[in-house]
Write a protein that holds these residues in place. Structure first.
Motif, PDB file in Angstrom:
ATOM      1  N   PRO A   1       0.807  -1.223   0.000  1.00 44.45           N
ATOM      2  CA  PRO A   1       0.000   0.000   0.000  1.00 44.45           C
ATOM      3  C   PRO A   1       0.837   1.268   0.000  1.00 44.45           C
ATOM      4  N   LEU A   2       0.230   2.317  -0.564  1.00 48.15           N
ATOM      5  CA  LEU A   2       0.878   3.628  -0.623  1.00 48.15           C
ATOM      6  C   LEU A   2       0.393   4.565   0.472  1.00 48.15           C
ATOM      7  N   ALA A   3      -0.638   4.144   1.200  1.00 44.12           N
ATOM      8  CA  ALA A   3      -1.197   4.965   2.275  1.00 44.12           C
ATOM      9  C   ALA A   3      -1.547   4.069   3.450  1.00 44.12           C
ATOM     10  N   GLY A   4      -1.807   4.711   4.586  1.00 40.00           N
ATOM     11  CA  GLY A   4      -2.167   3.951   5.771  1.00 40.00           C
ATOM     12  C   GLY A   4      -0.958   3.492   6.564  1.00 40.00           C
ATOM     13  N   PRO A   5      -1.161   2.814   7.673  1.00 43.16           N
ATOM     14  CA  PRO A   5      -0.068   2.438   8.576  1.00 43.16           C
ATOM     15  C   PRO A   5       0.917   1.431   7.989  1.00 43.16           C
ATOM     16  N   LEU A   6       0.514   0.719   6.924  1.00 38.34           N
ATOM     17  CA  LEU A   6       1.418  -0.270   6.329  1.00 38.34           C
ATOM     18  C   LEU A   6       2.206   0.290   5.150  1.00 38.34           C
ATOM     19  N   ALA A   7       1.971   1.541   4.800  1.00 37.76           N
ATOM     20  CA  ALA A   7       2.695   2.152   3.687  1.00 37.76           C
ATOM     21  C   ALA A   7       4.184   2.194   3.982  1.00 37.76           C
ATOM     22  N   GLY A   8       4.985   1.826   2.987  1.00 37.18           N
ATOM     23  CA  GLY A   8       6.433   1.851   3.156  1.00 37.18           C
ATOM     24  C   GLY A   8       6.981   0.694   3.958  1.00 37.18           C
ATOM     25  N   ASP A   9       6.139  -0.268   4.296  1.00 39.57           N
ATOM     26  CA  ASP A   9       6.573  -1.419   5.098  1.00 39.57           C
ATOM     27  C   ASP A   9       6.020  -2.691   4.453  1.00 39.57           C
ATOM     28  N   PRO A  10       6.598  -3.101   3.325  1.00 43.37           N
ATOM     29  CA  PRO A  10       6.050  -4.263   2.632  1.00 43.37           C
ATOM     30  C   PRO A  10       6.069  -5.540   3.459  1.00 43.37           C
ATOM     31  N   ALA A  11       7.037  -5.687   4.353  1.00 48.06           N
ATOM     32  CA  ALA A  11       7.084  -6.890   5.174  1.00 48.06           C
ATOM     33  C   ALA A  11       5.822  -7.012   6.020  1.00 48.06           C
ATOM     34  N   ARG A  12       5.420  -5.928   6.675  1.00 47.42           N
ATOM     35  CA  ARG A  12       4.195  -5.949   7.481  1.00 47.42           C
ATOM     36  C   ARG A  12       2.964  -6.089   6.603  1.00 47.42           C
ATOM     37  N   ALA A  13       2.987  -5.415   5.449  1.00 51.83           N
ATOM     38  CA  ALA A  13       1.838  -5.481   4.545  1.00 51.83           C
ATOM     39  C   ALA A  13       1.607  -6.915   4.072  1.00 51.83           C
ATOM     40  N   PHE A  14       2.680  -7.586   3.659  1.00 52.80           N
ATOM     41  CA  PHE A  14       2.524  -8.944   3.149  1.00 52.80           C
ATOM     42  C   PHE A  14       2.207  -9.932   4.279  1.00 52.80           C
ATOM     43  N   ALA A  15       2.679  -9.631   5.482  1.00 53.61           N
ATOM     44  CA  ALA A  15       2.305 -10.468   6.622  1.00 53.61           C
ATOM     45  C   ALA A  15       0.804 -10.345   6.893  1.00 53.61           C
ATOM     46  N   ARG A  16       0.271  -9.137   6.738  1.00 50.77           N
ATOM     47  CA  ARG A  16      -1.180  -8.945   6.899  1.00 50.77           C
ATOM     48  C   ARG A  16      -1.929  -9.702   5.814  1.00 50.77           C
ATOM     49  N   LEU A  17      -1.424  -9.685   4.573  1.00 56.97           N
ATOM     50  CA  LEU A  17      -2.066 -10.448   3.507  1.00 56.97           C
ATOM     51  C   LEU A  17      -2.060 -11.935   3.837  1.00 56.97           C
ATOM     52  N   ALA A  18      -0.971 -12.419   4.419  1.00 61.58           N
ATOM     53  CA  ALA A  18      -0.886 -13.834   4.784  1.00 61.58           C
ATOM     54  C   ALA A  18      -1.980 -14.202   5.778  1.00 61.58           C
ATOM     55  N   GLU A  19      -2.274 -13.308   6.714  1.00 65.86           N
ATOM     56  CA  GLU A  19      -3.356 -13.556   7.665  1.00 65.86           C
ATOM     57  C   GLU A  19      -4.699 -13.646   6.943  1.00 65.86           C
TER      58      GLU A  19
END
Length: 262
Positions: free
Chosen positions: A196-214
């Motif tokens: 994502p380009l906005a929100g708390p996961l922006a700039g943090d692909p590791a956290r973003a993809f971990a959220r997708l895994a959930e």
């Protein structure tokens, strides 16, 4: 240009001998780039304790000509992706004899659905009920095999951002997944996202993809066959593999910096 490179059996010495000097140079360039990407994926799998064959490389060929797609097939690439039907449809037609699986990864308007179902094996960007209905009607009308569909997840919408961007909010994924799974002509394959380009996961692909895994785990709990997790591109494929992505969509790292089709 010879048409031999668009034949049904690309690769090997006969294929390479059919290339002219310009094609051979491009072939070698693509091969070198593929080697680098393959090593990145292999290293990421090793670091995550995963087998290399758990991750599929999908080469995103958007903006590049059909000739490049044929050269990639000659190099052993079997999965390619496009994001605009007006470019993809003629390219897929040109490459119809090549042993390729086609992924549609762009935002899909309903007026393009009939065209897309002629060549796509998977649509990664399913994000609304109306699109589900249109895809089903087109598949049934075409009499083709079921179309693989992935729910596009917009992680920025979880925080109330990105209201006009493609994808559904995480809270809405389950409902759309159930709809796809129960719709004739469609097969629920899994989920897809981009960092994502906005929100708390922006700039943090590791956290973003971990959220997708959930989110993917929740979908699989209801639909065990929906095992595809499409995430990661040229700049963040390592983080995607670490989080469990089964398909990484890589374009620039293989084909080079993009320029518009002439």
């Amino acid at each position: 240009m010879t048409n031999d490179i668009f034949g049904p059996f690309p690769g090997g010495p006969a294929f390479q001998s059919s290339l002219d000097e310009r094609q051979r140079a491009r072939y070698e360039q693509l091969g070198a780039n593929l080697d680098v990407v393959e090593k990145r994926i292999a290293d990421a799998c090793a670091a995550a304790g995963r087998a290399r064959d758990e991750v599929t490389l999908v080469v995103v060929t958007k903006t590049y000509p059909a000739e490049d797609t044929a050269l990639l097939a000659g190099l052993g690439v079997t999965e390619v992706a496009e994001n605009r039907d007006q470019d993809a449809a003629p390219k897929a037609e040109r490459c119809t004899e090549l042993p390729l699986t086609w992924h549609f990864v762009g935002q899909l308007q309903t007026n393009k659905v009939r065209s897309v179902v002629r060549y796509a094996d998977h649509v990664h960007s399913v994000d609304r009920a109306r699109l589900v209905a249109s895809l089903s009607a087109a598949v049934l009308s075409a009499g083709r095999a079921p179309l693989g569909c992935l729910v596009q997840v917009a992680l920025d919408k979880e925080a109330g951002e990105g209201g006009h961007r493609a994808g559904v909010a995480p809270a809405e994924v389950g409902e759309l997944a159930d709809l796809i799974a129960g719709t004739p002509g469609l097969r629920l394959d899994g989920v897809m996202t981009v960092a994502p380009l906005a929100g708390p996961l922006a700039g943090d692909p590791a956290r973003a993809f971990a959220r997708l895994a959930e989110i993917a785990s929740g979908v699989r709990a209801r639909h065990p066959a929906a095992t595809m997790v499409s995430a990661g591109m040229s700049g963040d494929l390592e983080q995607a593999v670490a989080a469990g992505a089964t398909h990484v969509r890589v374009g620039t790292a293989v084909l080079g910096v993009r320029s518009p089709l002439g």
